[in-house]
Design an enzyme around this catalytic site. Sequence first.
Site, PDB file in Angstrom:
ATOM      1  N   LYS A 109      36.398  52.043  42.874  1.00 55.74           N
ATOM      2  CA  LYS A 109      35.540  52.485  41.768  1.00 55.74           C
ATOM      3  C   LYS A 109      35.675  53.982  41.518  1.00 55.74           C
ATOM      4  O   LYS A 109      35.628  54.424  40.371  1.00 55.74           O
ATOM      5  CB  LYS A 109      34.077  52.114  42.035  1.00 55.74           C
ATOM      6  CG  LYS A 109      33.822  50.622  41.912  1.00 55.74           C
ATOM      7  CD  LYS A 109      32.361  50.318  41.774  1.00 55.74           C
ATOM      8  CE  LYS A 109      32.120  48.833  41.553  1.00 55.74           C
ATOM      9  NZ  LYS A 109      30.720  48.470  41.560  1.00 55.74           N
TER      10      LYS A 109
ATOM     11  N   LYS B 142      40.213  40.438  40.731  1.00 55.31           N
ATOM     12  CA  LYS B 142      39.037  39.564  40.619  1.00 55.31           C
ATOM     13  C   LYS B 142      38.410  39.675  39.222  1.00 55.31           C
ATOM     14  O   LYS B 142      38.504  40.722  38.581  1.00 55.31           O
ATOM     15  CB  LYS B 142      38.006  39.860  41.718  1.00 55.31           C
ATOM     16  CG  LYS B 142      37.083  41.000  41.448  1.00 55.31           C
ATOM     17  CD  LYS B 142      35.823  40.953  42.322  1.00 55.31           C
ATOM     18  CE  LYS B 142      34.932  42.113  41.906  1.00 55.31           C
ATOM     19  NZ  LYS B 142      33.649  42.194  42.487  1.00 55.31           N
TER      20      LYS B 142
ATOM     21  N   LYS C 107      32.542  41.819  36.009  1.00 55.89           N
ATOM     22  CA  LYS C 107      31.701  41.956  34.811  1.00 55.89           C
ATOM     23  C   LYS C 107      31.898  43.297  34.117  1.00 55.89           C
ATOM     24  O   LYS C 107      31.583  43.451  32.958  1.00 55.89           O
ATOM     25  CB  LYS C 107      30.229  41.702  35.122  1.00 55.89           C
ATOM     26  CG  LYS C 107      29.650  42.573  36.214  1.00 55.89           C
ATOM     27  CD  LYS C 107      28.186  42.255  36.417  1.00 55.89           C
ATOM     28  CE  LYS C 107      27.825  41.812  37.807  1.00 55.89           C
ATOM     29  NZ  LYS C 107      28.162  42.745  38.886  1.00 55.89           N
TER      30      LYS C 107
HETATM   31  P1  TYM Z   1      28.235  42.101  42.341  1.00 61.86           P
HETATM   32  O1  TYM Z   1      27.250  42.264  41.271  1.00 61.86           O
HETATM   33  O2  TYM Z   1      29.542  42.809  42.228  1.00 61.86           O
HETATM   34  O3  TYM Z   1      28.540  40.589  42.567  1.00 61.86           O
HETATM   35  C1  TYM Z   1      27.495  39.675  42.827  1.00 61.86           C
HETATM   36  C2  TYM Z   1      27.992  38.576  43.715  1.00 61.86           C
HETATM   37  O4  TYM Z   1      29.028  37.829  43.058  1.00 61.86           O
HETATM   38  C3  TYM Z   1      30.208  37.793  43.863  1.00 61.86           C
HETATM   39  N1  TYM Z   1      31.365  37.885  42.957  1.00 61.86           N
HETATM   40  C4  TYM Z   1      32.341  36.980  42.889  1.00 61.86           C
HETATM   41  N2  TYM Z   1      32.563  35.852  43.569  1.00 61.86           N
HETATM   42  C5  TYM Z   1      33.679  35.156  43.248  1.00 61.86           C
HETATM   43  N3  TYM Z   1      34.557  35.549  42.279  1.00 61.86           N
HETATM   44  C6  TYM Z   1      34.369  36.680  41.581  1.00 61.86           C
HETATM   45  N4  TYM Z   1      35.216  37.060  40.645  1.00 61.86           N
HETATM   46  C7  TYM Z   1      33.209  37.454  41.883  1.00 61.86           C
HETATM   47  N5  TYM Z   1      32.704  38.615  41.373  1.00 61.86           N
HETATM   48  C8  TYM Z   1      31.591  38.855  42.052  1.00 61.86           C
HETATM   49  C9  TYM Z   1      30.100  39.016  44.772  1.00 61.86           C
HETATM   50  O5  TYM Z   1      30.845  38.854  45.955  1.00 61.86           O
HETATM   51  C10 TYM Z   1      28.625  39.108  45.019  1.00 61.86           C
HETATM   52  O6  TYM Z   1      28.222  38.301  46.092  1.00 61.86           O
HETATM   53  N6  TYM Z   1      26.768  44.972  46.062  1.00 61.86           N
HETATM   54  C11 TYM Z   1      26.464  43.725  45.423  1.00 61.86           C
HETATM   55  C12 TYM Z   1      24.991  43.578  45.034  1.00 61.86           C
HETATM   56  C13 TYM Z   1      24.066  43.830  46.155  1.00 61.86           C
HETATM   57  C14 TYM Z   1      23.819  42.952  47.257  1.00 61.86           C
HETATM   58  C15 TYM Z   1      22.848  43.628  48.056  1.00 61.86           C
HETATM   59  C16 TYM Z   1      24.308  41.714  47.632  1.00 61.86           C
HETATM   60  C17 TYM Z   1      23.261  44.917  46.317  1.00 61.86           C
HETATM   61  N7  TYM Z   1      22.543  44.798  47.438  1.00 61.86           N
HETATM   62  C18 TYM Z   1      22.364  43.037  49.254  1.00 61.86           C
HETATM   63  C19 TYM Z   1      23.841  41.153  48.818  1.00 61.86           C
HETATM   64  C20 TYM Z   1      22.872  41.807  49.599  1.00 61.86           C
HETATM   65  C21 TYM Z   1      27.281  43.627  44.137  1.00 61.86           C
HETATM   66  O7  TYM Z   1      27.536  44.582  43.474  1.00 61.86           O
HETATM   67  O8  TYM Z   1      27.584  42.435  43.753  1.00 61.86           O
END
Ligand code: TYM
Length: 336
Positions: free
Chosen positions: A113, A199, A202
């Site tokens: 990032k 991957k 969003k």
């Molecule tokens: P984020 O918003 O990037 O993604 C949310 C969840 O979706 C999963 N994910 C995917 N899984 C499969 N294929 C994809 N293309 C894909 N894109 C995203 C991610 O692995 C994730 O589980 N840091 C985290 C948010 C967060 C969090 C936490 C999660 C903040 N605090 C505490 C768990 C516990 C994030 O940005 O996810």
Amino acid sequence: MTKKKMVSGITPSGTMTLGNYLGVVKQWVEFQNEYDMYIFIANLHAITMPQDKEKLRKNLKEVSTLYFACGMDANKSTIFLQSDVMEHAQLGWIMNTQSTMGELSRMTQFKDKSAKVESSGKESIPAGLFTYPTLMAADILMYDVDFVPVGVDQKQHIEIARDIAIRMNNKFGDLFTIPEALITKNNIKIMDLQDPTKKMSKSSTNPKAIITMLDKPEEIRSKIKAAVTDSENLIKYDFENKPGVTNLMNIYMILKGITKEQAEAHWNNKNYKDLKDDVAEAIVEMITPIQNRYNELYNSKEMEQWLEDGANKARKIAYKKLQKVQNNMGLNYKRK
Ligand code: TYM
């Protein structure tokens, strides 16, 4: 018997994608019958990258509504907006002081990032992007959870949360349960439709590359039709050599709950047009009832109330945990 606990969330830096849904949300919905779940919208994480305030508000409202539209249930799970439970930020600060520059520098998400921000040439790298994992550690450790159900890309962040918890438990007494990452089924990552080696994200700048949970059926069909494959016209599960085809197969396999052998048999002697038609129709079939529910819930008072109740419930637990941490670290005026 008390239920085991889980915590997880999505960052509203865009609307929920098919990757988020198939990667995690679909499983959360199933888990909530068996586990005590804490599911939040990680808006404080979203601002670690530059955000337009109106877009952020729209995104977080869409993600919240989609949680419920996809089947998360406020009567079963504790669902809330991260910034409504201020203890997350405060514990995040404490975690910041208990982590090291070295361990934070090793995070691949930070490397990716920050490179993106730098290459845009417009912005400098926010310090919050670097310390992002410490806030995430606070989110996780706050609720003494057993598991953190996430996609494989978040594994490194769970590991650092565990390391911080172990370190703090050794130094300050028994403060936190050590959680385990629960990496979603078969470690499948849903890939970018235009570059299937990346991957699906969003925050992608190419709308053709991603499917969001709010795309219309005709948009979904046209994006799947335009998805990058290869020139072989052979439907085979082989991510190394056929990432585009394998990604489409993965989407279908998760939606239909079938194995790769069953998927290969299903498309035996068929061509890429058949594959794409089947995948597009399977997505449309899954997404239509979710979007209908979304339209009912968006702007509803009912949903606002669910989020408020969720925050109240989470806050009670978070307050107690923070008091305990502050006490054990010598931050309170009087020892409790
Ligand atoms: P984020 O918003 O990037 O993604 C949310 C969840 O979706 C999963 N994910 C995917 N899984 C499969 N294929 C994809 N293309 C894909 N894109 C995203 C991610 O692995 C994730 O589980 N840091 C985290 C948010 C967060 C969090 C936490 C999660 C903040 N605090 C505490 C768990 C516990 C994030 O940005 O996810």
